[in-house]
Design a protein around this motif. Sequence first.
Motif, PDB file in Angstrom:
ATOM      1  N   ALA A 104       0.837  -1.192   0.000  1.00  0.00           N
ATOM      2  CA  ALA A 104       0.000   0.000   0.000  1.00  0.00           C
ATOM      3  C   ALA A 104       0.877   1.249   0.000  1.00  0.00           C
ATOM      4  O   ALA A 104       1.969   1.270   0.586  1.00  0.00           O
ATOM      5  CB  ALA A 104      -0.922   0.006   1.216  1.00  0.00           C
ATOM      6  N   THR A 105       0.380   2.280  -0.667  1.00  0.00           N
ATOM      7  CA  THR A 105       1.064   3.575  -0.717  1.00  0.00           C
ATOM      8  C   THR A 105       0.081   4.650  -0.273  1.00  0.00           C
ATOM      9  O   THR A 105      -1.034   4.737  -0.802  1.00  0.00           O
ATOM     10  CB  THR A 105       1.566   3.888  -2.134  1.00  0.00           C
ATOM     11  OG1 THR A 105       2.448   2.853  -2.563  1.00  0.00           O
ATOM     12  CG2 THR A 105       2.292   5.217  -2.165  1.00  0.00           C
ATOM     13  N   ILE A 106       0.492   5.457   0.686  1.00  0.00           N
ATOM     14  CA  ILE A 106      -0.369   6.511   1.224  1.00  0.00           C
ATOM     15  C   ILE A 106       0.303   7.870   0.981  1.00  0.00           C
ATOM     16  O   ILE A 106       1.482   8.074   1.316  1.00  0.00           O
ATOM     17  CB  ILE A 106      -0.621   6.319   2.732  1.00  0.00           C
ATOM     18  CG1 ILE A 106      -1.280   4.950   2.978  1.00  0.00           C
ATOM     19  CG2 ILE A 106      -1.505   7.429   3.277  1.00  0.00           C
ATOM     20  CD1 ILE A 106      -1.500   4.642   4.446  1.00  0.00           C
ATOM     21  N   GLU A 139      -6.337  14.757   4.780  1.00  0.00           N
ATOM     22  CA  GLU A 139      -6.754  14.202   3.502  1.00  0.00           C
ATOM     23  C   GLU A 139      -5.617  13.369   2.920  1.00  0.00           C
ATOM     24  O   GLU A 139      -4.456  13.777   2.953  1.00  0.00           O
ATOM     25  CB  GLU A 139      -7.130  15.314   2.525  1.00  0.00           C
ATOM     26  CG  GLU A 139      -8.341  16.126   2.935  1.00  0.00           C
ATOM     27  CD  GLU A 139      -9.613  15.302   2.906  1.00  0.00           C
ATOM     28  OE1 GLU A 139      -9.755  14.466   1.983  1.00  0.00           O
ATOM     29  OE2 GLU A 139     -10.462  15.483   3.805  1.00  0.00           O
ATOM     30  N   LEU A 140      -5.976  12.207   2.403  1.00  0.00           N
ATOM     31  CA  LEU A 140      -4.938  11.315   1.885  1.00  0.00           C
ATOM     32  C   LEU A 140      -5.454  10.552   0.677  1.00  0.00           C
ATOM     33  O   LEU A 140      -6.664  10.472   0.414  1.00  0.00           O
ATOM     34  CB  LEU A 140      -4.457  10.347   2.957  1.00  0.00           C
ATOM     35  CG  LEU A 140      -5.495   9.425   3.621  1.00  0.00           C
ATOM     36  CD1 LEU A 140      -5.772   8.170   2.805  1.00  0.00           C
ATOM     37  CD2 LEU A 140      -5.040   9.040   5.022  1.00  0.00           C
ATOM     38  N   THR A 141      -4.509   9.994  -0.049  1.00  0.00           N
ATOM     39  CA  THR A 141      -4.809   9.101  -1.175  1.00  0.00           C
ATOM     40  C   THR A 141      -4.165   7.752  -0.880  1.00  0.00           C
ATOM     41  O   THR A 141      -2.969   7.683  -0.593  1.00  0.00           O
ATOM     42  CB  THR A 141      -4.251   9.665  -2.491  1.00  0.00           C
ATOM     43  OG1 THR A 141      -4.845  10.931  -2.750  1.00  0.00           O
ATOM     44  CG2 THR A 141      -4.550   8.711  -3.643  1.00  0.00           C
ATOM     45  N   LEU A 142      -4.982   6.696  -0.949  1.00  0.00           N
ATOM     46  CA  LEU A 142      -4.494   5.346  -0.660  1.00  0.00           C
ATOM     47  C   LEU A 142      -4.541   4.507  -1.933  1.00  0.00           C
ATOM     48  O   LEU A 142      -5.588   4.407  -2.581  1.00  0.00           O
ATOM     49  CB  LEU A 142      -5.352   4.683   0.424  1.00  0.00           C
ATOM     50  CG  LEU A 142      -5.088   3.200   0.689  1.00  0.00           C
ATOM     51  CD1 LEU A 142      -3.692   2.989   1.270  1.00  0.00           C
ATOM     52  CD2 LEU A 142      -6.137   2.616   1.640  1.00  0.00           C
ATOM     53  N   SER A 143      -3.429   3.933  -2.299  1.00  0.00           N
ATOM     54  CA  SER A 143      -3.347   2.994  -3.429  1.00  0.00           C
ATOM     55  C   SER A 143      -2.739   1.701  -2.894  1.00  0.00           C
ATOM     56  O   SER A 143      -1.691   1.737  -2.230  1.00  0.00           O
ATOM     57  CB  SER A 143      -2.486   3.559  -4.555  1.00  0.00           C
ATOM     58  OG  SER A 143      -3.041   4.761  -5.053  1.00  0.00           O
TER      59      SER A 143
END
Length: 292
Positions: free
Chosen positions: A254-256, A263-267
């Motif tokens: 996982a990459t955060i 606010e974040l983006t999780l992939s």
Amino acid sequence: MAKEIAIGKRAKISEAQQYMLLAVLVASVFLGVAVSLVSHFIKQISFNTNVIMAEEQSIKSYSDIIKSVGVCKKPGGDVYSTDELKKCNPDTIELSEIPNTLRSNILEKMAANEALNSVPKEDTSAGCNDPTSGKRYTYEELMKNYEESKNKGQEALKEASQRIKSCSALRVIPDALPAFKNEEALMASIDMLYRVSDWKPQSIHPNQDSKTSTIGNNLNVSSINISLEGNTKTATNVLRNFERSIRELDVNRATISWKDSDELTLSAQASAYYTSGSSITETKKTIKAEGK
């Protein structure tokens, strides 16, 4: 005179020798034929014995499969006779008559498993509610309905059997570990996990670059990508619900990335599992005579 007598004796001895040689020759021929016939018969007996043994082993293998699955009652001997197979009707067999078989274990143990049955079922279209009481059928009611339907014809029995699959604990098994790769169902499951986590994805679709590998004999793993944008609470809820999902979804990497303070983006890359179809493989065995 003596000379003539000697010549006559020699002629008779020579003639006797010829008869002896002829007799020996004939005996040798008969002996050779007898040996060849004996050898031929021995080979035929050996070949037929191998064929009979292979046939008996095949019959025993088929009988063992029928017994272990629970299609018929146990045979009177080691294998099923022709009459026993003709009289066998799986729909009329009581579960008490086929203990410890695949069929009895599924209907008596797995279908009644309280842990599996505790998983809620949101779909009400499968007819899992009693029309009289409006409550969900219990396992005991499902089995009672199944037993009563045996006297109502094949259609009623088929309907009762389908209701057991759809309304008992058995329904959870294909949800937890599907029997084939169904990307649409997997995407629907992920979409549901997103929604119960109070996050609505903009779009969701199968990953065309996902790779599938096999673990063990028939367990397969499919790689999927998941992503979300939101605050820390939303991301935590999504990961928690992924962990609680009845279907195993392992997050491998996982990459955060944080945008603002919260606010974040999780992939992430995750793995989903499914099994290959199981079936009985019928093999052929060729019995050959020696040297042929």
